[in-house]
Scaffold this motif. Structure first.
Motif, PDB file in Angstrom:
ATOM      1  N   MET A   1       0.849  -1.175   0.000  1.00  0.00           N
ATOM      2  CA  MET A   1       0.000   0.000   0.000  1.00  0.00           C
ATOM      3  C   MET A   1       0.893   1.237   0.000  1.00  0.00           C
ATOM      4  O   MET A   1       1.702   1.430   0.904  1.00  0.00           O
ATOM      5  CB  MET A   1      -0.894  -0.027   1.230  1.00  0.00           C
ATOM      6  CG  MET A   1      -1.887   1.065   1.262  1.00  0.00           C
ATOM      7  SD  MET A   1      -3.024   0.726   2.610  1.00  0.00           S
ATOM      8  CE  MET A   1      -3.689   2.316   2.809  1.00  0.00           C
ATOM      9  N   ARG A   2       0.752   2.053  -0.993  1.00  0.00           N
ATOM     10  CA  ARG A   2       1.581   3.236  -1.143  1.00  0.00           C
ATOM     11  C   ARG A   2       0.829   4.470  -0.662  1.00  0.00           C
ATOM     12  O   ARG A   2      -0.367   4.602  -0.887  1.00  0.00           O
ATOM     13  CB  ARG A   2       1.965   3.404  -2.600  1.00  0.00           C
ATOM     14  CG  ARG A   2       2.774   2.213  -3.110  1.00  0.00           C
ATOM     15  CD  ARG A   2       3.130   2.365  -4.535  1.00  0.00           C
ATOM     16  NE  ARG A   2       4.081   3.478  -4.653  1.00  0.00           N
ATOM     17  CZ  ARG A   2       4.584   3.882  -5.790  1.00  0.00           C
ATOM     18  NH1 ARG A   2       4.223   3.300  -6.910  1.00  0.00           N
ATOM     19  NH2 ARG A   2       5.436   4.867  -5.836  1.00  0.00           N
ATOM     20  N   PRO A   3       1.548   5.374   0.025  1.00  0.00           N
ATOM     21  CA  PRO A   3       0.887   6.597   0.491  1.00  0.00           C
ATOM     22  C   PRO A   3       0.547   7.509  -0.684  1.00  0.00           C
ATOM     23  O   PRO A   3       1.293   7.624  -1.644  1.00  0.00           O
ATOM     24  CB  PRO A   3       1.914   7.245   1.407  1.00  0.00           C
ATOM     25  CG  PRO A   3       3.218   6.675   1.002  1.00  0.00           C
ATOM     26  CD  PRO A   3       2.932   5.313   0.455  1.00  0.00           C
ATOM     27  N   GLY A   4      -0.571   8.166  -0.584  1.00  0.00           N
ATOM     28  CA  GLY A   4      -1.006   9.077  -1.627  1.00  0.00           C
ATOM     29  C   GLY A   4      -0.401  10.456  -1.452  1.00  0.00           C
ATOM     30  O   GLY A   4       0.355  10.735  -0.521  1.00  0.00           O
ATOM     31  N   THR A   5      -0.776  11.352  -2.344  1.00  0.00           N
ATOM     32  CA  THR A   5      -0.253  12.711  -2.318  1.00  0.00           C
ATOM     33  C   THR A   5      -0.648  13.444  -1.047  1.00  0.00           C
ATOM     34  O   THR A   5       0.171  14.138  -0.434  1.00  0.00           O
ATOM     35  CB  THR A   5      -0.759  13.488  -3.550  1.00  0.00           C
ATOM     36  OG1 THR A   5      -0.445  12.748  -4.724  1.00  0.00           O
ATOM     37  CG2 THR A   5      -0.132  14.842  -3.634  1.00  0.00           C
ATOM     38  N   LEU A   8       1.473  12.291   1.908  1.00  0.00           N
ATOM     39  CA  LEU A   8       2.836  12.804   1.828  1.00  0.00           C
ATOM     40  C   LEU A   8       2.906  14.281   2.199  1.00  0.00           C
ATOM     41  O   LEU A   8       3.842  14.715   2.874  1.00  0.00           O
ATOM     42  CB  LEU A   8       3.404  12.584   0.423  1.00  0.00           C
ATOM     43  CG  LEU A   8       3.670  11.125   0.041  1.00  0.00           C
ATOM     44  CD1 LEU A   8       4.115  11.033  -1.405  1.00  0.00           C
ATOM     45  CD2 LEU A   8       4.704  10.514   0.955  1.00  0.00           C
ATOM     46  N   LEU A   9       1.932  15.058   1.774  1.00  0.00           N
ATOM     47  CA  LEU A   9       1.899  16.469   2.127  1.00  0.00           C
ATOM     48  C   LEU A   9       1.712  16.673   3.628  1.00  0.00           C
ATOM     49  O   LEU A   9       2.327  17.560   4.229  1.00  0.00           O
ATOM     50  CB  LEU A   9       0.804  17.191   1.354  1.00  0.00           C
ATOM     51  CG  LEU A   9       1.069  17.390  -0.136  1.00  0.00           C
ATOM     52  CD1 LEU A   9      -0.158  17.972  -0.820  1.00  0.00           C
ATOM     53  CD2 LEU A   9       2.273  18.266  -0.353  1.00  0.00           C
ATOM     54  N   ILE A  10       0.880  15.858   4.240  1.00  0.00           N
ATOM     55  CA  ILE A  10       0.666  15.947   5.687  1.00  0.00           C
ATOM     56  C   ILE A  10       1.951  15.600   6.429  1.00  0.00           C
ATOM     57  O   ILE A  10       2.344  16.288   7.384  1.00  0.00           O
ATOM     58  CB  ILE A  10      -0.505  15.042   6.129  1.00  0.00           C
ATOM     59  CG1 ILE A  10      -1.824  15.611   5.591  1.00  0.00           C
ATOM     60  CG2 ILE A  10      -0.547  14.904   7.647  1.00  0.00           C
ATOM     61  CD1 ILE A  10      -3.007  14.713   5.784  1.00  0.00           C
ATOM     62  N   ILE A  11       2.631  14.549   5.997  1.00  0.00           N
ATOM     63  CA  ILE A  11       3.891  14.154   6.630  1.00  0.00           C
ATOM     64  C   ILE A  11       4.928  15.264   6.484  1.00  0.00           C
ATOM     65  O   ILE A  11       5.627  15.612   7.434  1.00  0.00           O
ATOM     66  CB  ILE A  11       4.405  12.824   6.035  1.00  0.00           C
ATOM     67  CG1 ILE A  11       3.479  11.685   6.443  1.00  0.00           C
ATOM     68  CG2 ILE A  11       5.833  12.547   6.472  1.00  0.00           C
ATOM     69  CD1 ILE A  11       3.729  10.395   5.715  1.00  0.00           C
ATOM     70  N   LEU A  13       4.387  18.474   6.094  1.00  0.00           N
ATOM     71  CA  LEU A  13       3.978  19.579   6.953  1.00  0.00           C
ATOM     72  C   LEU A  13       4.354  19.325   8.409  1.00  0.00           C
ATOM     73  O   LEU A  13       4.858  20.212   9.099  1.00  0.00           O
ATOM     74  CB  LEU A  13       2.472  19.814   6.822  1.00  0.00           C
ATOM     75  CG  LEU A  13       1.892  20.935   7.673  1.00  0.00           C
ATOM     76  CD1 LEU A  13       2.429  22.278   7.191  1.00  0.00           C
ATOM     77  CD2 LEU A  13       0.381  20.914   7.621  1.00  0.00           C
ATOM     78  N   VAL A  14       4.139  18.111   8.881  1.00  0.00           N
ATOM     79  CA  VAL A  14       4.485  17.762  10.259  1.00  0.00           C
ATOM     80  C   VAL A  14       5.996  17.869  10.469  1.00  0.00           C
ATOM     81  O   VAL A  14       6.456  18.395  11.484  1.00  0.00           O
ATOM     82  CB  VAL A  14       3.975  16.348  10.605  1.00  0.00           C
ATOM     83  CG1 VAL A  14       4.552  15.859  11.927  1.00  0.00           C
ATOM     84  CG2 VAL A  14       2.455  16.329  10.651  1.00  0.00           C
ATOM     85  N   VAL A  15       6.775  17.415   9.501  1.00  0.00           N
ATOM     86  CA  VAL A  15       8.230  17.493   9.620  1.00  0.00           C
ATOM     87  C   VAL A  15       8.679  18.951   9.689  1.00  0.00           C
ATOM     88  O   VAL A  15       9.529  19.310  10.504  1.00  0.00           O
ATOM     89  CB  VAL A  15       8.908  16.753   8.440  1.00  0.00           C
ATOM     90  CG1 VAL A  15      10.384  17.068   8.369  1.00  0.00           C
ATOM     91  CG2 VAL A  15       8.696  15.257   8.563  1.00  0.00           C
ATOM     92  N   VAL A  16       8.114  19.797   8.846  1.00  0.00           N
ATOM     93  CA  VAL A  16       8.488  21.219   8.856  1.00  0.00           C
ATOM     94  C   VAL A  16       8.110  21.862  10.180  1.00  0.00           C
ATOM     95  O   VAL A  16       8.877  22.644  10.743  1.00  0.00           O
ATOM     96  CB  VAL A  16       7.839  21.966   7.662  1.00  0.00           C
ATOM     97  CG1 VAL A  16       8.007  23.464   7.802  1.00  0.00           C
ATOM     98  CG2 VAL A  16       8.422  21.482   6.349  1.00  0.00           C
TER      99      VAL A  16
END
Length: 55
Positions: A1-5, A8-11, A13-16
């Motif tokens: 199962m691959r993460p969607g767009t 990835l954007l949420i991840i 944002l959390v990292v930033v």
């Protein structure tokens, strides 16, 4: 199962938010060095196994 767009954007944002935009280049550089060292270590282990099998 691959993460969607969206995931990835949420991840990203959390990292930033957690590390700040100034720390991200440092983190990515450290991760790159770690991966390089890991690959070098794995290749050394494979070379040692081949040397033992030839003897």
């Amino acid at each position: 199962m691959r993460p969607g767009t969206t995931e990835l954007l949420i991840i990203l944002l959390v990292v930033v938010v957690l590390f700040g935009p100034t720390q991200i280049p440092k983190l990515s550089k450290m991760m790159g060095k770690s991966i390089k060292n890991l690959r070098a270590g794995m290749s050394d282990d494979e070379d040692e196994k081949k040397d033992k099998n030839e003897d």
